[in-house]
Design a protein around this motif. Structure first.
Motif, PDB file in Angstrom:
ATOM      1  N   LEU A 122       0.816  -1.221   0.000  1.00  0.00           N
ATOM      2  CA  LEU A 122       0.000   0.000   0.000  1.00  0.00           C
ATOM      3  C   LEU A 122       0.848   1.269   0.000  1.00  0.00           C
ATOM      4  CD1 LEU A 122      -2.703  -1.050   2.638  1.00  0.00           C
ATOM      5  CD2 LEU A 122      -3.069  -0.807   0.175  1.00  0.00           C
ATOM      6  N   HIS A 123       2.174   1.111   0.132  1.00  0.00           N
ATOM      7  CA  HIS A 123       3.073   2.260   0.287  1.00  0.00           C
ATOM      8  C   HIS A 123       2.567   3.175   1.403  1.00  0.00           C
ATOM      9  CE1 HIS A 123       5.426   1.387  -3.384  1.00  0.00           C
ATOM     10  NE2 HIS A 123       4.281   0.913  -3.842  1.00  0.00           N
ATOM     11  N   LEU A 124       2.294   2.563   2.529  1.00  0.00           N
ATOM     12  CA  LEU A 124       1.584   3.224   3.614  1.00  0.00           C
ATOM     13  C   LEU A 124       2.531   3.903   4.592  1.00  0.00           C
ATOM     14  CD1 LEU A 124      -1.228   3.598   5.053  1.00  0.00           C
ATOM     15  CD2 LEU A 124      -0.669   1.522   6.328  1.00  0.00           C
ATOM     16  N   GLN A 125       2.140   5.120   4.977  1.00  0.00           N
ATOM     17  CA  GLN A 125       2.766   5.828   6.094  1.00  0.00           C
ATOM     18  C   GLN A 125       1.660   6.361   6.992  1.00  0.00           C
ATOM     19  OE1 GLN A 125       5.607   8.792   4.870  1.00  0.00           O
ATOM     20  NE2 GLN A 125       6.754   7.373   3.556  1.00  0.00           N
ATOM     21  N   GLU A 126       1.892   6.290   8.319  1.00  0.00           N
ATOM     22  CA  GLU A 126       0.849   6.658   9.282  1.00  0.00           C
ATOM     23  C   GLU A 126       1.415   7.492  10.416  1.00  0.00           C
ATOM     24  OE1 GLU A 126      -2.222   3.059   9.663  1.00  0.00           O
ATOM     25  OE2 GLU A 126      -0.163   2.430  10.049  1.00  0.00           O
ATOM     26  N   GLN A 127       0.476   8.204  11.085  1.00  0.00           N
ATOM     27  CA  GLN A 127       0.749   8.860  12.364  1.00  0.00           C
ATOM     28  C   GLN A 127      -0.291   8.379  13.365  1.00  0.00           C
ATOM     29  OE1 GLN A 127       0.693  13.092  11.746  1.00  0.00           O
ATOM     30  NE2 GLN A 127       2.662  13.123  10.665  1.00  0.00           N
ATOM     31  N   HIS A 128       0.083   8.378  14.633  1.00  0.00           N
ATOM     32  CA  HIS A 128      -0.823   7.896  15.671  1.00  0.00           C
ATOM     33  C   HIS A 128      -1.098   8.987  16.697  1.00  0.00           C
ATOM     34  CE1 HIS A 128       0.478   4.059  13.969  1.00  0.00           C
ATOM     35  NE2 HIS A 128      -0.573   3.500  14.554  1.00  0.00           N
ATOM     36  N   THR A 129      -2.347   9.036  17.176  1.00  0.00           N
ATOM     37  CA  THR A 129      -2.709   9.896  18.310  1.00  0.00           C
ATOM     38  C   THR A 129      -3.313   9.012  19.394  1.00  0.00           C
ATOM     39  OG1 THR A 129      -4.864  10.357  17.299  1.00  0.00           O
ATOM     40  CG2 THR A 129      -3.104  11.945  16.886  1.00  0.00           C
ATOM     41  N   VAL A 130      -3.048   9.359  20.646  1.00  0.00           N
ATOM     42  CA  VAL A 130      -3.492   8.516  21.756  1.00  0.00           C
ATOM     43  C   VAL A 130      -4.972   8.714  22.040  1.00  0.00           C
ATOM     44  CG1 VAL A 130      -3.139   7.909  24.167  1.00  0.00           C
ATOM     45  CG2 VAL A 130      -1.173   8.520  22.727  1.00  0.00           C
ATOM     46  N   ASP A 131      -5.346   9.901  22.483  1.00  0.00           N
ATOM     47  CA  ASP A 131      -6.745  10.229  22.776  1.00  0.00           C
ATOM     48  C   ASP A 131      -7.141  11.426  21.932  1.00  0.00           C
ATOM     49  OD1 ASP A 131      -7.266   8.251  24.793  1.00  0.00           O
ATOM     50  OD2 ASP A 131      -5.948   9.409  26.105  1.00  0.00           O
ATOM     51  N   ASP A 132      -8.247  11.290  21.199  1.00  0.00           N
ATOM     52  CA  ASP A 132      -8.637  12.343  20.274  1.00  0.00           C
ATOM     53  C   ASP A 132     -10.138  12.240  20.008  1.00  0.00           C
ATOM     54  OD1 ASP A 132      -8.393  14.474  18.586  1.00  0.00           O
ATOM     55  OD2 ASP A 132      -6.928  13.559  17.246  1.00  0.00           O
ATOM     56  N   THR A 133     -10.689  13.248  19.336  1.00  0.00           N
ATOM     57  CA  THR A 133     -12.064  13.205  18.837  1.00  0.00           C
ATOM     58  C   THR A 133     -12.017  13.435  17.334  1.00  0.00           C
ATOM     59  OG1 THR A 133     -12.377  15.531  19.356  1.00  0.00           O
ATOM     60  CG2 THR A 133     -13.157  13.932  20.976  1.00  0.00           C
ATOM     61  N   MET A 134     -12.692  12.574  16.598  1.00  0.00           N
ATOM     62  CA  MET A 134     -12.570  12.547  15.150  1.00  0.00           C
ATOM     63  C   MET A 134     -13.869  12.993  14.488  1.00  0.00           C
ATOM     64  SD  MET A 134     -11.826   9.134  12.853  1.00  0.00           S
ATOM     65  CE  MET A 134     -13.313   8.314  13.445  1.00  0.00           C
ATOM     66  N   ASN A 135     -13.747  13.679  13.344  1.00  0.00           N
ATOM     67  CA  ASN A 135     -14.877  13.981  12.469  1.00  0.00           C
ATOM     68  C   ASN A 135     -14.741  13.106  11.229  1.00  0.00           C
ATOM     69  OD1 ASN A 135     -15.444  15.981  14.319  1.00  0.00           O
ATOM     70  ND2 ASN A 135     -14.550  17.610  13.087  1.00  0.00           N
ATOM     71  N   LEU A 136     -15.813  12.393  10.877  1.00  0.00           N
ATOM     72  CA  LEU A 136     -15.778  11.462   9.746  1.00  0.00           C
ATOM     73  C   LEU A 136     -16.864  11.843   8.743  1.00  0.00           C
ATOM     74  CD1 LEU A 136     -15.529   7.562  10.078  1.00  0.00           C
ATOM     75  CD2 LEU A 136     -16.634   8.687   8.152  1.00  0.00           C
ATOM     76  N   LYS A 137     -16.478  11.937   7.487  1.00  0.00           N
ATOM     77  CA  LYS A 137     -17.421  12.259   6.422  1.00  0.00           C
ATOM     78  C   LYS A 137     -17.192  11.332   5.242  1.00  0.00           C
ATOM     79  CE  LYS A 137     -18.957  15.948   3.285  1.00  0.00           C
ATOM     80  NZ  LYS A 137     -20.369  15.573   3.452  1.00  0.00           N
ATOM     81  N   ILE A 138     -18.305  10.791   4.707  1.00  0.00           N
ATOM     82  CA  ILE A 138     -18.228   9.951   3.518  1.00  0.00           C
ATOM     83  C   ILE A 138     -19.569  10.024   2.788  1.00  0.00           C
ATOM     84  CG2 ILE A 138     -18.918   7.846   4.754  1.00  0.00           C
ATOM     85  CD1 ILE A 138     -16.881   6.344   2.910  1.00  0.00           C
ATOM     86  N   SER A 139     -19.550  10.354   1.529  1.00  0.00           N
ATOM     87  CA  SER A 139     -20.754  10.526   0.716  1.00  0.00           C
ATOM     88  C   SER A 139     -21.697  11.507   1.417  1.00  0.00           C
ATOM     89  CB  SER A 139     -21.426   9.172   0.470  1.00  0.00           C
ATOM     90  OG  SER A 139     -22.510   9.291  -0.413  1.00  0.00           O
ATOM     91  N   ASP A 140     -22.972  11.111   1.661  1.00  0.00           N
ATOM     92  CA  ASP A 140     -23.938  11.990   2.322  1.00  0.00           C
ATOM     93  C   ASP A 140     -23.895  11.869   3.840  1.00  0.00           C
ATOM     94  OD1 ASP A 140     -24.876  12.759  -0.182  1.00  0.00           O
ATOM     95  OD2 ASP A 140     -26.325  11.126  -0.265  1.00  0.00           O
ATOM     96  N   LEU A 141     -23.020  11.061   4.369  1.00  0.00           N
ATOM     97  CA  LEU A 141     -22.997  10.758   5.800  1.00  0.00           C
ATOM     98  C   LEU A 141     -21.845  11.480   6.480  1.00  0.00           C
ATOM     99  CD1 LEU A 141     -23.459   6.897   5.470  1.00  0.00           C
ATOM    100  CD2 LEU A 141     -25.250   8.624   5.682  1.00  0.00           C
TER     101      LEU A 141
END
Length: 516
Positions: free
Chosen positions: A125-144
């Protein structure tokens, strides 16, 4: 000339038979999937994500074999062309050697839920990542979309090759990152949790990874229609949905006895009315109170008899609605679900296994279900909603209250969302005596089209609920009773007469002695 005519006729027939029928999103993903997990994450925020993934896969009509990594045996991986691993434990937890060795030689499709991808998959996947311990996320996909989702030890994709699905961001990670990614045989979803929008967001990458190409269908499901529901309201609801041009699916509760009762006959008349008003009838699996109940062992006979009774009433059931665990139970699958080739998969509420299995039964045509109130948390009310990647039914529970029904109907009629007609698909239900089917919107019982009639027949409420038993010697005992009544009455009369005469004689004797 005859040869030319015969040749043309055969050519037309061949072309007709060669045209493939239209398939739905649930009918094209048939390769079995091995679903592995390192932990079910009990009493953690990730609890239930394995079950959520099982139901998503069921929504694509995918046969699934569920297996814990602790039970993994060498070579198991190579029995499947598609494998999904759910990692709920920390990245430091080492995957079993048998699994890692098999994965090195594995040439099939692989997807992982949760961080800690094997090195070979990261490189693909040629993947690179970063990690956070405790967080609040906003997720958006299509109409949701959903905001302020609490996450812990979240992996954020910063670089990759392939296709991305949805976006996520947070205060600690303000730049948008893809929610999930896929590239060739590999898919990756860093985060999945039951009960928030990620449960639906995962379906977008799943559809491509499972290679489902057919267009999904979007339905309205009215559930919890019982014989003791307010049937007048049910009929009124059907009329208003019909006038608004909204086809719907009605999930009805089966009844296993008392079919000659007026209440049951009124129930049948209501179901016929729903059917005539562009409603498709789905049978809801009975509620399992206890796996030791005699009713569970009689499931096949009783459910089959109910389906045959529907046939005699001119009602065509087109499928079954069941909690997901029914598909992972050998008894329920063979004695309850085997009548149907189409199913609507409900979330588990009260799991009551009788003969559990690690391998799920997959329907030919499956519909994923989501409660309308839950979907409203992730979308804007009143706006047109694009269909989800899999066949989906938006569930509205039938309210036995006129004001609540009015609210439900207003919600449906004011929405710009377009809904599909379930009976336009190909569905089949079969017992030993009856066969139900739908073809291009036509309903058939034993191959014969039925006549739709929206006129509700009046049912006579008079009914003898307890038949009088024929009693032997009842006539003789009746004559004896009458004779005894006459004798006792005569005796009482004579006794009273003697009392009166004796009273007068005593009084007369007393008066004479007083005068003297």
């Amino acid at each position: 000339m005859r040869k030319v005519y015969l040749f043309v006729t055969l050519l037309v027939l061949f072309c007709t038979l060669s045209v493939p029928r239209q398939t739905s999103a649930a009918e094209s993903a048939k390769d079995p999937v091995l679903l592995l997990y390192d932990s079910k994450a009990l009493k953690t925020p990730q609890e239930g994500n394995v079950e959520a993934l099982q139901r998503l896969l069921a929504g694509f009509s995918t046969p699934v074999t569920l297996l814990s990594l602790e039970q993994y045996k060498e070579g198991k991986l190579h029995s499947f062309n598609k494998v999904i691993l759910v990692r709920n434990k920390s990245d430091e937890w080492i995957l079993p050697d048998a699994f890692l060795q098999d994965l090195k030689a594995y040439s099939g499709k692989y997807m992982q839920i949760g961080s800690g991808l094997p090195t070979s998959i990261q490189q693909a996947l040629h993947l690179q990542e970063q990690h956070t311990v405790d967080d609040t996320m906003n997720l958006k996909i299509s109409d949701l979309n959903q905001t302020s989702i609490p996450v812990s030890n979240m992996a954020w994709v910063t670089s990759f090759e392939g296709k991305s699905y949805g976006t996520v961001k947070s205060s600690k990670h303000p730049s948008e990152a893809p929610y999930s990614i896929a590239n060739g045989n590999y898919g990756y979803i860093p985060y999945l949790s039951k009960g928030n929008v990620s449960e639906l967001a995962a379906s977008y990458v799943l559809k491509d990874w499972l290679e489902v190409s057919a267009a999904p269908q979007h339905y309205v499901l009215i559930s919890d229609i019982f014989p003791f529901s307010n049937l007048e309201l049910v009929n009124a609801m059907a009329d208003q949905l019909y006038e608004a041009g909204i086809p719907f699916v009605a999930s009805i509760q089966p009844v296993f006895s008392n079919w000659d009762y007026p209440a049951m006959q009124r129930y049948m008349e209501t179901l016929k009315h729903l059917q005539a008003r562009n409603g498709s009838i789905i049978v809801q699996t009975p509620i399992v109170a206890s796996t030791d109940s005699p009713d569970v062992s009689k499931l096949r006979n009783e459910l089959g008899s109910f389906l045959d009774h529907l046939a005699s009433s001119g009602i065509v059931p087109l499928g079954v609605s069941a909690e997901m665990y029914w598909t992972y139970d050998k008894h329920y699958a063979s004695d309850g679900l085997s009548f149907f080739d189409s199913g609507l998969i409900l979330p588990n509420k009260a799991v009551q296994y009788r003969d559990p299995s690690d391998t799920a039964v997959a329907f030919h045509s499956t519909v994923y279900t989501i409660d309308a109130k839950e979907l409203l948390r992730y979308s804007d009310e009143g706006n047109s909603l694009n269909p989800l990647p899999m066949n989906t039914a938006i569930v509205y529970r039938f309210p036995n209250d006129p004001s609540k029904l009015e609210t439900l109907l207003t919600t449906l009629t004011s929405s710009w969302t377009t809904y599909d007609d379930y009976k336009n698909g190909e569905h089949s239900v079969q017992t030993s005596a009856s066969k139900f089917s739908s073809q291009n919107g036509h309903l058939l019982i034993n191959g014969q089209s039925i006549q739709l009639n929206n006129r509700i027949q009046d049912i006579d409420p008079a009914h003898v609920y307890v038949q009088q038993e024929v009693k032997s010697l009842s006539g003789l005992f009746s004559v004896q009773n009458k004779i005894l009544i006459v004798l006792i009455g005569t005796s009482l009369f004579l006794f009273g007469l003697f009392l009166i005469i004796g009273h007068r004689m005593y009084k007369r004797k007393y008066m004479q002695s007083w005068r003297q």
